[in-house]
Design a protein around this motif. Structure first.
Motif, PDB file in Angstrom:
ATOM      1  N   LEU A 276       0.836  -1.201   0.000  1.00  0.00           N
ATOM      2  CA  LEU A 276       0.000   0.000   0.000  1.00  0.00           C
ATOM      3  C   LEU A 276       0.869   1.247   0.000  1.00  0.00           C
ATOM      4  O   LEU A 276       1.931   1.271   0.628  1.00  0.00           O
ATOM      5  N   HIS A 277       0.389   2.288  -0.681  1.00  0.00           N
ATOM      6  CA  HIS A 277       1.083   3.571  -0.711  1.00  0.00           C
ATOM      7  C   HIS A 277       0.137   4.663  -0.233  1.00  0.00           C
ATOM      8  O   HIS A 277      -1.081   4.516  -0.279  1.00  0.00           O
ATOM      9  N   LYS A 278       0.691   5.793   0.176  1.00  0.00           N
ATOM     10  CA  LYS A 278      -0.115   6.884   0.714  1.00  0.00           C
ATOM     11  C   LYS A 278      -0.834   7.693  -0.354  1.00  0.00           C
ATOM     12  O   LYS A 278      -1.682   8.503  -0.049  1.00  0.00           O
ATOM     13  N   ASN A 279      -0.528   7.491  -1.628  1.00  0.00           N
ATOM     14  CA  ASN A 279      -1.140   8.269  -2.701  1.00  0.00           C
ATOM     15  C   ASN A 279      -2.344   7.557  -3.329  1.00  0.00           C
ATOM     16  O   ASN A 279      -2.575   7.655  -4.521  1.00  0.00           O
ATOM     17  N   SER A 280      -3.105   6.836  -2.516  1.00  0.00           N
ATOM     18  CA  SER A 280      -4.302   6.108  -2.959  1.00  0.00           C
ATOM     19  C   SER A 280      -3.998   5.013  -3.964  1.00  0.00           C
ATOM     20  O   SER A 280      -4.817   4.709  -4.831  1.00  0.00           O
ATOM     21  N   THR A 281      -2.825   4.408  -3.854  1.00  0.00           N
ATOM     22  CA  THR A 281      -2.471   3.314  -4.748  1.00  0.00           C
ATOM     23  C   THR A 281      -1.889   2.146  -3.965  1.00  0.00           C
ATOM     24  O   THR A 281      -1.488   2.284  -2.805  1.00  0.00           O
ATOM     25  N   ALA A 282      -1.851   1.001  -4.649  1.00  0.00           N
ATOM     26  CA  ALA A 282      -1.174  -0.180  -4.127  1.00  0.00           C
ATOM     27  C   ALA A 282      -0.572  -0.912  -5.312  1.00  0.00           C
ATOM     28  O   ALA A 282      -1.146  -0.931  -6.402  1.00  0.00           O
ATOM     29  N   TYR A 283       0.600  -1.485  -5.115  1.00  0.00           N
ATOM     30  CA  TYR A 283       1.173  -2.396  -6.106  1.00  0.00           C
ATOM     31  C   TYR A 283       0.913  -3.796  -5.601  1.00  0.00           C
ATOM     32  O   TYR A 283       1.087  -4.092  -4.420  1.00  0.00           O
ATOM     33  N   MET A 284       0.476  -4.677  -6.527  1.00  0.00           N
ATOM     34  CA  MET A 284       0.109  -6.019  -6.106  1.00  0.00           C
ATOM     35  C   MET A 284       0.362  -7.033  -7.204  1.00  0.00           C
ATOM     36  O   MET A 284       0.405  -6.693  -8.389  1.00  0.00           O
ATOM     37  N   THR A 285       0.526  -8.271  -6.756  1.00  0.00           N
ATOM     38  CA  THR A 285       0.509  -9.391  -7.683  1.00  0.00           C
ATOM     39  C   THR A 285      -0.707 -10.231  -7.327  1.00  0.00           C
ATOM     40  O   THR A 285      -1.056 -10.388  -6.151  1.00  0.00           O
ATOM     41  N   LEU A 286      -1.341 -10.754  -8.356  1.00  0.00           N
ATOM     42  CA  LEU A 286      -2.538 -11.564  -8.195  1.00  0.00           C
ATOM     43  C   LEU A 286      -2.244 -12.985  -8.645  1.00  0.00           C
ATOM     44  O   LEU A 286      -1.456 -13.206  -9.576  1.00  0.00           O
ATOM     45  N   GLU A 287      -2.891 -13.924  -7.990  1.00  0.00           N
ATOM     46  CA  GLU A 287      -2.722 -15.321  -8.337  1.00  0.00           C
ATOM     47  C   GLU A 287      -3.072 -15.537  -9.810  1.00  0.00           C
ATOM     48  O   GLU A 287      -4.072 -15.014 -10.305  1.00  0.00           O
ATOM     49  N   ASP A 288      -2.249 -16.296 -10.500  1.00  0.00           N
ATOM     50  CA  ASP A 288      -2.426 -16.640 -11.918  1.00  0.00           C
ATOM     51  C   ASP A 288      -2.226 -15.466 -12.863  1.00  0.00           C
ATOM     52  O   ASP A 288      -2.499 -15.582 -14.061  1.00  0.00           O
ATOM     53  N   VAL A 289      -1.787 -14.311 -12.367  1.00  0.00           N
ATOM     54  CA  VAL A 289      -1.410 -13.188 -13.230  1.00  0.00           C
ATOM     55  C   VAL A 289       0.103 -13.050 -13.056  1.00  0.00           C
ATOM     56  O   VAL A 289       0.576 -12.318 -12.199  1.00  0.00           O
ATOM     57  N   ASP A 290       0.849 -13.813 -13.866  1.00  0.00           N
ATOM     58  CA  ASP A 290       2.286 -13.929 -13.667  1.00  0.00           C
ATOM     59  C   ASP A 290       3.110 -13.435 -14.855  1.00  0.00           C
ATOM     60  O   ASP A 290       4.293 -13.722 -14.962  1.00  0.00           O
ATOM     61  N   HIS A 291       2.477 -12.693 -15.744  1.00  0.00           N
ATOM     62  CA  HIS A 291       3.173 -12.165 -16.924  1.00  0.00           C
ATOM     63  C   HIS A 291       2.531 -10.843 -17.320  1.00  0.00           C
ATOM     64  O   HIS A 291       1.341 -10.634 -17.101  1.00  0.00           O
ATOM     65  N   ILE A 292       3.318  -9.966 -17.927  1.00  0.00           N
ATOM     66  CA  ILE A 292       2.798  -8.655 -18.307  1.00  0.00           C
ATOM     67  C   ILE A 292       1.585  -8.760 -19.236  1.00  0.00           C
ATOM     68  O   ILE A 292       0.667  -7.939 -19.161  1.00  0.00           O
ATOM     69  N   ASP A 293       1.548  -9.763 -20.093  1.00  0.00           N
ATOM     70  CA  ASP A 293       0.401  -9.919 -21.003  1.00  0.00           C
ATOM     71  C   ASP A 293      -0.890 -10.193 -20.229  1.00  0.00           C
ATOM     72  O   ASP A 293      -1.944  -9.653 -20.553  1.00  0.00           O
TER      73      ASP A 293
END
Length: 187
Positions: free
Chosen positions: A70-87
């Motif tokens: 989580l970040h203070k600028n109303s954002t979060a960076y995350m990885t999701l299950e089964d989403v393991d490539h930029i495509d």
């Protein structure tokens, strides 16, 4: 309703009326499927983000969070299950994100914010009733309310100097808007 993660079978389809909107996937990051979630939900720090529902083809599809920062600028960076490539990540960019209603943080009724004015009737001291506030947006310097009037959307700031009074029971906000503001939208 049961959620467990990998190889999970969902017996119950999730409907929007069982969920609340928290934001959208704004962009990808890196090549391994990491995405940025932009929160429109104000109290995002207190959300349980283990299971997210993304709106894909007018259906809510569950995604399980593997990692989250989580970040203070109303954002979060995350990885999701089964989403393991930029495509795979690119395919979910700009998708709306929801959580189930049981994950909504409880708020003290005394904690009234400008965003709570959506649905209130705006009344200007000199112009009279303007109409119902349909949108309240948070801008960098202030909150802006929108009221549809005569084929136009009238926008005005919300701050202590312009608000004369708020009646939560009657859902009315009385304002003292600058002279000519309403006319500028309607001319």
């Amino acid at each position: 309703m049961r959620f467990e993660g990998k190889n999970c079978t969902f017996a119950v389809a999730m409907e929007k009326d069982q969920c609340f909107y928290i934001g959208y996937i704004s962009k990808t990051r890196g090549l391994k499927g990491e995405v940025q979630l932009f929160f429109t939900f104000e109290d995002y720090i207190n959300l349980n983000l283990e299971v997210l529902f993304l709106e894909i083809d007018n259906r809510l599809v569950p995604y399980f969070t593997e990692s989250l920062t989580l970040h203070k600028n109303s954002t979060a960076y995350m990885t999701l299950e089964d989403v393991d490539h930029i495509d795979k990540a690119q395919a979910i960019v700009r998708k709306k994100v929801y959580l189930t209603l049981d994950n909504m943080p409880q708020r003290d009724p005394e904690d009234f914010t400008y965003k709570d004015l959506v649905g209130f009737i705006a009344i200007d001291e000199s112009e009279g009733e303007l109409g119902e506030i349909t949108i309240v947006q948070e801008m960098p310097q202030q909150f802006i309310a929108t009221v549809p009037m005569e084929d136009a959307e009238v926008m005005f700031p919300l701050n202590e100097d312009l608000i004369v009074g708020i009646d939560p029971e009657e859902k009315v906000v009385v304002l003292r808007l600058p002279d000519g503001l309403i006319d500028a939208y309607l001319d």
